[in-house]
Design an enzyme around this catalytic site. Structure first.
Site, PDB file in Angstrom:
ATOM      1  N   ARG A 170       0.805  -1.129   0.131  1.00  0.00           N
ATOM      2  CA  ARG A 170      -0.082  -0.209  -0.097  1.00  0.00           C
ATOM      3  C   ARG A 170       0.898   1.348   0.033  1.00  0.00           C
ATOM      4  O   ARG A 170       1.793   1.440   0.815  1.00  0.00           O
ATOM      5  CB  ARG A 170      -1.047   0.142   1.070  1.00  0.00           C
ATOM      6  CG  ARG A 170      -1.640   1.325   1.242  1.00  0.00           C
ATOM      7  CD  ARG A 170      -3.050   1.167   2.121  1.00  0.00           C
ATOM      8  NE  ARG A 170      -2.723   1.337   3.463  1.00  0.00           N
ATOM      9  CZ  ARG A 170      -3.699   1.571   4.407  1.00  0.00           C
ATOM     10  NH1 ARG A 170      -5.191   1.486   3.909  1.00  0.00           N
ATOM     11  NH2 ARG A 170      -3.745   1.468   5.562  1.00  0.00           N
ATOM     12  N   ASP A 451      -4.707   3.420  14.156  1.00  0.00           N
ATOM     13  CA  ASP A 451      -3.626   3.756  12.955  1.00  0.00           C
ATOM     14  C   ASP A 451      -4.197   5.286  12.595  1.00  0.00           C
ATOM     15  O   ASP A 451      -5.155   5.852  13.164  1.00  0.00           O
ATOM     16  CB  ASP A 451      -3.723   2.937  11.682  1.00  0.00           C
ATOM     17  CG  ASP A 451      -5.164   2.875  10.981  1.00  0.00           C
ATOM     18  OD1 ASP A 451      -5.828   3.613  11.527  1.00  0.00           O
ATOM     19  OD2 ASP A 451      -5.328   2.150  10.085  1.00  0.00           O
TER      20      ASP A 451
END
Length: 537
Positions: A170, A451
């Site tokens: 990613r 996150d």
């Protein structure tokens, strides 16, 4: 030093702001820099235009024009077409694990009872320069099968098992710049750095073992951004003599505007795309950010905003229906829980995982995400049971469903706003911001793996409650003064929880300042990481 790397090609206009060690020059090679520059020359100038289009769309929404499906692309939505193909090693993705690219994490994730590891340079990663280079070295070593790690304190040794998970990288979102590489004196898109390095270092080895250069694309808001990525991929394939469609991507539908352009995103990437993913936490944040001027659409405490809520369930079902109609995989979202040591708490965690994953599997998703290897077995059991002998659920069309409407995707969400929820948001956001500016983008806090996306929900919720003068369940009106009082009090709580030494040796003063700005500024900042990046070494 760096001069050695750059002088290997006298024509480069790239300027590295940091010296490279000899080891780092094995990753940031002269040829890799040339490839980065070729991408920057052709594609970087389009990124500000794409970001400006986001701002113009948001201005229209702020003035009262709610998002809707695009009339200009109706023909794409109504026509019959399919994506190109899904490689063999991406057809079964029933459980994926995500996490940052530090060496131990890469090994443990690839060895987990999952089908895919998404190695993350985005929401669970803090993009300091050394961490970026180390991360790409770790992924190169993993692809080559040479990665190992010995814990310096315990002496425990980690190495890859014989059949590791499939690796997907990613990259950073289009909004994030890389300040350590300049082109014509300006920082370049971090997404191009991440893409170029992972592709350049690994594509040959990946293809040689029957896999390929696979990517997750985050934070897209419009099909034109997907078209930009398609151009990047096609150019790269031509440059390296690869068949069209060698590079494959999964796009995260994690912004509210993108939910209205799923067909168009698939269509514009149809040679390269294999699926869409319900990036639920960023999607919740985007719901707040996009609808920030609509007081009737303010979310409650984030703990109660689950996939059972109508606006999220509609998003999940629309993604499944759209993807499967086009021959693409429909991935479910993240379970951010982490295992608990207390048996009673662990039973609660497992129940939450089972409920969440059963909803996704029964909606027709082809797989799901977990944040911790210890929860992979639980998630996998749910999908194993629903899939039975199948490798995915592409046969689940949901064609009998009533069409998902814009009203369903925008539906207000019921639930309380509580003092406990607001205080929890403050503590989580401050701790996450402190960790992020210290170089750690993935942090276990109060039983969840936090996150950037989850921290974004925490700070954006408070901002919106202040903006609209919302009332908590105890009758208190949320104001800047109330927030400031709670921030002071919750910092005292953190001092008790973490200890005075941890507070003094950390960067909590800066984190508190950032949190205060993010929650009380007149305009909602697009991303906390943009502010935090200024503090990152």
């Amino acid at each position: 030093m760096i001069e050695t790397a750059i002088q290997a090609n006298d024509h480069t206009q790239l300027l590295l702001q940091q010296p490279l060690t000899e080891q780092q020059q094995q990753i940031i090679t002269a040829d890799a820099l040339v490839f980065i520059e070729r991408l920057v020359e052709r594609f970087a100038d389009r990124v500000p235009l794409l970001l400006e289009a986001r701002e113009q769309q948001q201005l229209a929404i702020d003035r009262g024009q709610l998002p809707d499906f695009l009339p200009d692309t109706r023909a794409i939505r109504e026509a019959e077409w399919k994506i190109q193909n899904i490689p063999h090693d991406l057809q079964d993705r029933r459980v994926e694990i995500t996490g940052p690219v530090d060496r131990k994490m890469v090994i443990n994730a690839l060895n987990a009872n999952v089908k895919v590891f998404m190695a993350d340079f985005e929401d669970s990663f803090s993009p300091s320069w050394n961490a970026i280079i180390d991360g790409h070295q770790n992924l190169r070593d993993a692809v080559n099968g040479t990665i190992s790690y010995t814990h310096p304190q315990t002496g425990k040794h980690y190495q890859l098992d014989d059949d590791p998970a499939v690796l997907i990288c990613r990259v950073r979102g289009l909004h994030l710049l890389e300040k350590n590489i300049l082109w014509n004196g300006e920082p370049i898109p971090g997404a191009l750095v991440d893409f170029a390095l992972y592709f350049y270092l690994n594509h040959q080895a990946l293809l040689a073992k029957g896999s390929g250069p696979y990517f997750y694309l985050p934070k897209l808001q419009a099909y034109r951004e997907a078209a930009w990525w398609s151009d990047v991929f096609s150019f790269t394939e031509d440059e390296f003599g690869l068949t069209r469609g060698t590079i494959k991507a999964t796009v995260l539908i994690e912004t509210l505007p993108a939910a209205f352009e799923m067909d168009e995103i698939l269509f514009n990437l149809k040679e390269h795309i294999v699926g869409l993913n319900c990036g639920r936490w960023d999607y919740i944040f985007s719901y707040i950010k996009t609808l920030r001027n609509f007081p009737e659409r303010i979310l409650p405490d984030r703990q109660v905003v689950t996939m059972e809520k109508p606006f999220l369930n509609a998003y999940s079902r629309l993604l499944v229906r759209t993807c499967h109609r086009r021959g693409a995989l429909a991935m479910g979202g993240m379970a951010a829980f982490i295992p608990a040591k207390d048996p009673q708490q662990q039973a609660w965690v497992l129940n939450k995982i089972q409920t969440d994953k059963a909803l996704e599997a029964n909606n027709g998703h082809d797989g799901t995400w977990v944040a911790h290897p210890g929860l992979a077995d639980t998630a996998r059991a749910i999908f194993d049971d629903v899939l039975d002998q199948r490798i995915n659920q592409l046969n689940v069309s949901r064609e009998q469903d009533a069409p998902i409407t814009a009203a369903e995707l925008l539906a207000p969400c019921g639930g309380e706003r509580t003092e406990a929820g607001m205080r929890h948001n403050i503590r989580v956001a401050v701790q996450y911001i402190e960790a992020w500016i210290s170089g750690n983008g993935c942090v276990p806090i109060y039983g969840l793996m936090e996150d950037a996306a989850t921290a974004e929900i925490a700070r954006a919720s408070i901002w919106q409650w202040i903006k609209h003068g919302k009332t908590l369940s105890n009758g208190q009106v949320v104001t800047k003064a109330l927030f400031a009082q709670m921030l002071t009090e919750e910092m005292q709580v953190l001092q008790q929880e973490l200890g005075q030494e941890r507070i003094e040796n950390g960067r909590f003063e800066e984190a508190t300042y950032l949190m205060s700005h993010l929650a009380t500024s007149d305009e909602l900042d697009n991303f906390l990481t943009l502010k935090g990046y200024d503090y990152l070494v």
